[in-house]
Structures are given as C-alpha cells and as structure tokens.
Scaffold this motif. Structure first.
Motif, PDB file in Angstrom:
ATOM      1  N   GLY A 193       0.802  -1.217   0.000  1.00 58.16           N
ATOM      2  CA  GLY A 193       0.000   0.000   0.000  1.00 58.16           C
ATOM      3  C   GLY A 193       0.836   1.269   0.000  1.00 58.16           C
ATOM      4  N   TYR A 194       1.850   1.333  -0.847  1.00 56.13           N
ATOM      5  CA  TYR A 194       2.730   2.510  -0.864  1.00 56.13           C
ATOM      6  C   TYR A 194       2.222   3.553  -1.852  1.00 56.13           C
ATOM      7  N   TYR A 195       1.477   4.524  -1.319  1.00 52.57           N
ATOM      8  CA  TYR A 195       0.994   5.634  -2.145  1.00 52.57           C
ATOM      9  C   TYR A 195       1.473   6.915  -1.488  1.00 52.57           C
ATOM     10  N   PRO A 196       2.703   7.337  -1.796  1.00 48.34           N
ATOM     11  CA  PRO A 196       3.234   8.520  -1.110  1.00 48.34           C
ATOM     12  C   PRO A 196       2.335   9.729  -1.321  1.00 48.34           C
ATOM     13  N   ASP A 240       4.472   9.971  11.928  1.00 42.29           N
ATOM     14  CA  ASP A 240       3.844   9.403  10.744  1.00 42.29           C
ATOM     15  C   ASP A 240       3.902   7.882  10.922  1.00 42.29           C
ATOM     16  N   PRO A 241       2.769   7.241  11.287  1.00 45.51           N
ATOM     17  CA  PRO A 241       2.792   5.812  11.607  1.00 45.51           C
ATOM     18  C   PRO A 241       3.008   4.894  10.402  1.00 45.51           C
ATOM     19  N   CYS A 242       2.903   5.413   9.190  1.00 45.73           N
ATOM     20  CA  CYS A 242       3.157   4.628   7.971  1.00 45.73           C
ATOM     21  C   CYS A 242       4.048   5.515   7.111  1.00 45.73           C
ATOM     22  N   GLU A 263       7.543   2.146   9.848  1.00 45.31           N
ATOM     23  CA  GLU A 263       7.359   1.628   8.495  1.00 45.31           C
ATOM     24  C   GLU A 263       7.641   0.134   8.493  1.00 45.31           C
ATOM     25  N   LEU A 264       6.812  -0.589   7.748  1.00 47.42           N
ATOM     26  CA  LEU A 264       6.902  -2.049   7.704  1.00 47.42           C
ATOM     27  C   LEU A 264       7.919  -2.531   6.675  1.00 47.42           C
ATOM     28  N   GLU A 265       8.064  -1.789   5.607  1.00 49.78           N
ATOM     29  CA  GLU A 265       8.932  -2.251   4.520  1.00 49.78           C
ATOM     30  C   GLU A 265      10.364  -1.821   4.851  1.00 49.78           C
TER      31      GLU A 265
HETATM   32  C1  LIG Z   1       0.193   5.237   1.666  1.00 52.82           C
HETATM   33  S1  LIG Z   1       1.896   4.969   2.078  1.00 52.82           S
HETATM   34  C2  LIG Z   1       2.276   6.432   2.942  1.00 52.82           C
HETATM   35  C3  LIG Z   1       3.724   6.857   2.895  1.00 52.82           C
HETATM   36  C4  LIG Z   1       3.996   8.224   3.529  1.00 52.82           C
HETATM   37  N1  LIG Z   1       3.441   8.367   4.841  1.00 52.82           N
HETATM   38  C5  LIG Z   1       3.429   9.322   2.671  1.00 52.82           C
HETATM   39  O1  LIG Z   1       2.376   9.824   3.008  1.00 52.82           O
HETATM   40  O2  LIG Z   1       4.034   9.621   1.644  1.00 52.82           O
HETATM   41  C6  LIG Z   1       1.676   3.733   3.340  1.00 52.82           C
HETATM   42  C7  LIG Z   1       2.975   3.132   3.884  1.00 52.82           C
HETATM   43  O3  LIG Z   1       2.614   2.297   4.973  1.00 52.82           O
HETATM   44  C8  LIG Z   1       3.447   1.162   4.989  1.00 52.82           C
HETATM   45  N2  LIG Z   1       2.749   0.134   5.753  1.00 52.82           N
HETATM   46  C9  LIG Z   1       1.814  -0.761   5.341  1.00 52.82           C
HETATM   47  N3  LIG Z   1       1.372  -1.506   6.365  1.00 52.82           N
HETATM   48  C10 LIG Z   1       2.047  -1.055   7.461  1.00 52.82           C
HETATM   49  C11 LIG Z   1       2.051  -1.435   8.830  1.00 52.82           C
HETATM   50  N4  LIG Z   1       1.245  -2.408   9.269  1.00 52.82           N
HETATM   51  N5  LIG Z   1       2.875  -0.793   9.670  1.00 52.82           N
HETATM   52  C12 LIG Z   1       3.685   0.201   9.243  1.00 52.82           C
HETATM   53  N6  LIG Z   1       3.745   0.593   7.950  1.00 52.82           N
HETATM   54  C13 LIG Z   1       2.932  -0.022   7.072  1.00 52.82           C
HETATM   55  C14 LIG Z   1       3.665   0.837   3.528  1.00 52.82           C
HETATM   56  O4  LIG Z   1       4.845   0.079   3.361  1.00 52.82           O
HETATM   57  C15 LIG Z   1       3.765   2.239   2.933  1.00 52.82           C
HETATM   58  O5  LIG Z   1       5.094   2.660   2.876  1.00 52.82           O
END
Ligand SMILES: C[S@@+](CC[C@H](N)C(=O)[O-])C[C@H]1O[C@@H](n2cnc3c(N)ncnc32)[C@H](O)[C@@H]1O
Length: 363
Positions: free
Chosen positions: A11-14, A37-39, A61-63
C-alpha cells in the motif's frame, strides 16, 4: 490499481508533494513539537512537511528498505508493523500525519475492517489531547461506518480533496481535526456530512468539500500539548536479524527494557503477587544474585539462583508393519538453588522433587 499489485507494495501511495506543500502552508508549529507518521514510507512526506523547523519527527514503516531511507530523513524511524509491533505511547504526540495503506485487514473477508479505521483508532491514542490529526485516505473507505464514526469524533473537523488530477486515481480526501471533546450534536452533524460525501458520485466531491488548495489558506496551530511528565518510549518489538549483535548494538538492553516498567516510582501491581507468581519470577532468573537475609528463621544470608533444565526421553515403538517409530518427548523442569552463605550449604529445590542439600567445601 489492482488489489494484488497494491498489496505487493504494502500500500505505498506517497502523499504528492503538492498536497504536502498545501499542508505545510497551513501549519504553525511551536518549537519542540513531536510529530508522528505511523506509515512513514521513506520519510519524504514528513521531511517535506517539517524541513528546517525546530520540531521532532518520528516514523514507523513495515517495509525494510523504506525504513532505512526514512531513518536518514527523520529523527527516529522504527521498523515494524505499526498495528502490532509498537507499544502504544499514550498522548505523546502533538501532531499525527497518517496516510495508511488503503485496504482491508486479513485479506478482506466478511468480518474484516478497513485498515484506515484500524490505524486511526490505534494512533488516536498516541495523540495528545488537543493534538492535531491529519489523515489521507480514499473516498471509498468512507463506506466503512466504523471509520466514519472515528473521524466524526474529532473536534472542528474539516475535509478536503486532493487537487486536480491527483484526485483521479484513488480519490483521496484529507481530514484535519483536533483530538478534543466534541458535543453530541457536532459529532452527529460531522457523521451525517461524512455519510453524505460517501454517498455522492466521486467526481462531485472535490467541488463540494474543496481541495487542499483551500486548506493552504487555513491556519492550524501545532502546539506543545503532549503529556510532558510521562516517560517517552518509542520502540519496536521487531528486531532486524542483520543488525542484531547483542554484544555491540545494545539491542539486548533495549529488549530487556521492555520487560521493566519505565519508572518504578508510581508502579503498583494490580494485585499483590501470589506465591505462584513469585515462584515464576524467581525460577526465571529475575532474582539471580540477590542476597537476602532470612530474619524469620535465622538462617542468615541466602543467595538465590533460578534455573530451567530441559531433558528429553526417546521411546521406540514397533508398528504393525514392522517399522520402528521413535518418539522424543522434551520436558522442562524449573528449580531454585539457594546458597546459605553463613552455613556454606546449598539447597536445591526442583519441581516435583524433594529438597536436596549439599555442603560446600572451600576450594
Ligand atoms: C500510503 S503509504 C504512505 C507513505 C507516507 N506516509 C506518505 O504519506 O508519503 C503507506 C505506507 O505504509 C506502509 N505500511 C503498510 N502496512 C504497514 C504497517 N502495518 N505498519 C507500518 N507501515 C505499514 C507501507 O509500506 C507504505 O510505505
């Protein structure tokens, strides 16, 4: 984007840089504020939002490759599943910027919740009272009543759409709200508004709510509102096997720190420990090396050491077809050794056995 493709990227949508520019124009940061920023992906969104400002930035971040990049951009970036690996840090952040994966948990079966809801509910508790929550998510997520309910609880809620073509792919919205008490009437009005948006043709939404260009002309204060007196811990249970070198990295020390309360000053067990609990604490080695003076029975000083010993027993059985099967049973036995220092005597108390006593001899 197809569901599988989205999942393969976790779900990587910066957040587009243009949207971050709009957000940045609207935010007035007090020095020293803590932002999460939790993701965080590779940390670019948070970096752009705060570059040059005297604030502290945190990401999860998970990745793994992305978290490596994020650790170069943010003050602290943790590798882990933000929903499971990071213990809740209640009321510790002044602003949370949340752009979670756009998906359902557990592969989307009937009972599964939207991840946007799971992230919002969890990370709201990380946010201090009067702290600011900003969240980006796709319009389709508003079909979730649970998500609508969570969003509608924020005070002074405002909603914006991604501008122009940026809205086309995922139809993202951005909400801004404060974690503060919201009257029942305000909650109901906000929930109705969200439901109305959810039911509209997607193409009409930006005109109704306005885009983040409108957001840029607003002013949101990000003040130091977090609970300062609480100890702050920002750590992940997940350990990177490549970097774990217990001797040098301090990972073991960090892991052990999880087992202890951050401060003993206000620590009081929920109920007093029973004998069984104490026994577990002692045999697990938590009291090793403790020198106790037995005043009740006048046996003097005692040094205790807990241990757990494993043993295995293999039994061979003949099957009807003549083959032999070996079954190995492994068992663990906990015990305690007490050295009576003044009497030069060691007593061993092992689970399921009688006490055994031996006399120590000087070397
Ligand atoms: C929509 S992107 C947002 C990236 C950044 N915050 C931005 O807004 O540009 C979501 C991010 O959440 C990470 N992600 C997905 N599941 C996650 C989890 N359970 N815990 C932490 N990160 C997670 C994905 O790898 C991805 O990099």
């Amino acid at each position: 984007m197809a569901r599988l493709a989205s999942q393969s990227k976790l779900g990587y949508y910066p957040t587009p840089s243009e949207v971050i520019t709009h957000l940045r124009r609207s935010l007035r940061f007090e020095a020293g504020t803590r932002i999460l920023d939790p993701c965080c992906g590779s940390g670019e969104a948070l970096e752009q939002l705060t570059t040059g400002l005297p604030v502290n930035t945190y990401g999860i971040e998970l990745e793994q490759n992305r978290v490596l990049d994020a650790s170069k951009r943010l003050h602290s970036a943790l590798w882990g599943d933000a929903l499971r690996d990071v213990p809740v840090a209640y009321n510790q952040f002044d602003l949370i910027y949340l752009n979670p994966p756009y998906d359902f948990e557990n592969g989307g079966d009937e009972k599964s919740q939207r991840l946007e809801f799971r992230f919002l509910r969890r990370f709201k508790s990380f946010l201090a009272r009067k702290g600011l929550m900003i969240m980006a998510f796709p319009l389709s997520a508003l079909k979730s009543e649970a998500l609508v309910d969570q969003i509608a609880r924020f005070k002074d809620l405002e909603i914006f759409a991604f501008p122009g073509e940026l809205y086309e792919v995922f139809k993202q919205l951005v909400i801004v709200g404060r974690k503060d008490s919201c009257t029942k009437a305000a909650y109901e009005e906000q929930a109705r508004y969200l439901e109305k948006i959810a039911g509209m043709p997607a193409a009409e939404v930006p005109a109704v709510v306005g885009t983040t260009e409108r957001l840029a002309s607003k002013e949101y204060k990000v003040a130091l509102v977090r609970a300062e007196q609480q100890p702050f811990r920002f750590e992940s249970y997940r350990l990177d096997p490549d970097t774990v070198d217990t001797a040098k990295s301090g990972v073991l020390t960090k892991a052990l720190a999880f087992l202890e309360p951050p401060t003993m000053q206000k620590f009081r067990p929920l109920s007093s420990l029973r004998q069984g609990h104490l026994g577990m604490v002692v045999v697990s080695g938590q009291c090793n090396g403790l020198l106790i003076t037995d005043t009740d029975e006048h046996r003097g000083r005692m040094l205790v050491q807990g241990y757990v010993r494993s043993s295995s027993k293999t039994v061979e059985e003949k099957e009807d077809d003549g083959t032999t099967i070996s079954r190995t049973t492994r068992s663990y036995k906990a015990g305690l050794r007490v050295l009576y220092v003044d009497q030069a005597k060691i007593v061993t108390i092992a689970q399921g056995e009688d006490e055994q006593e031996e006399t120590c001899h000087a070397a």
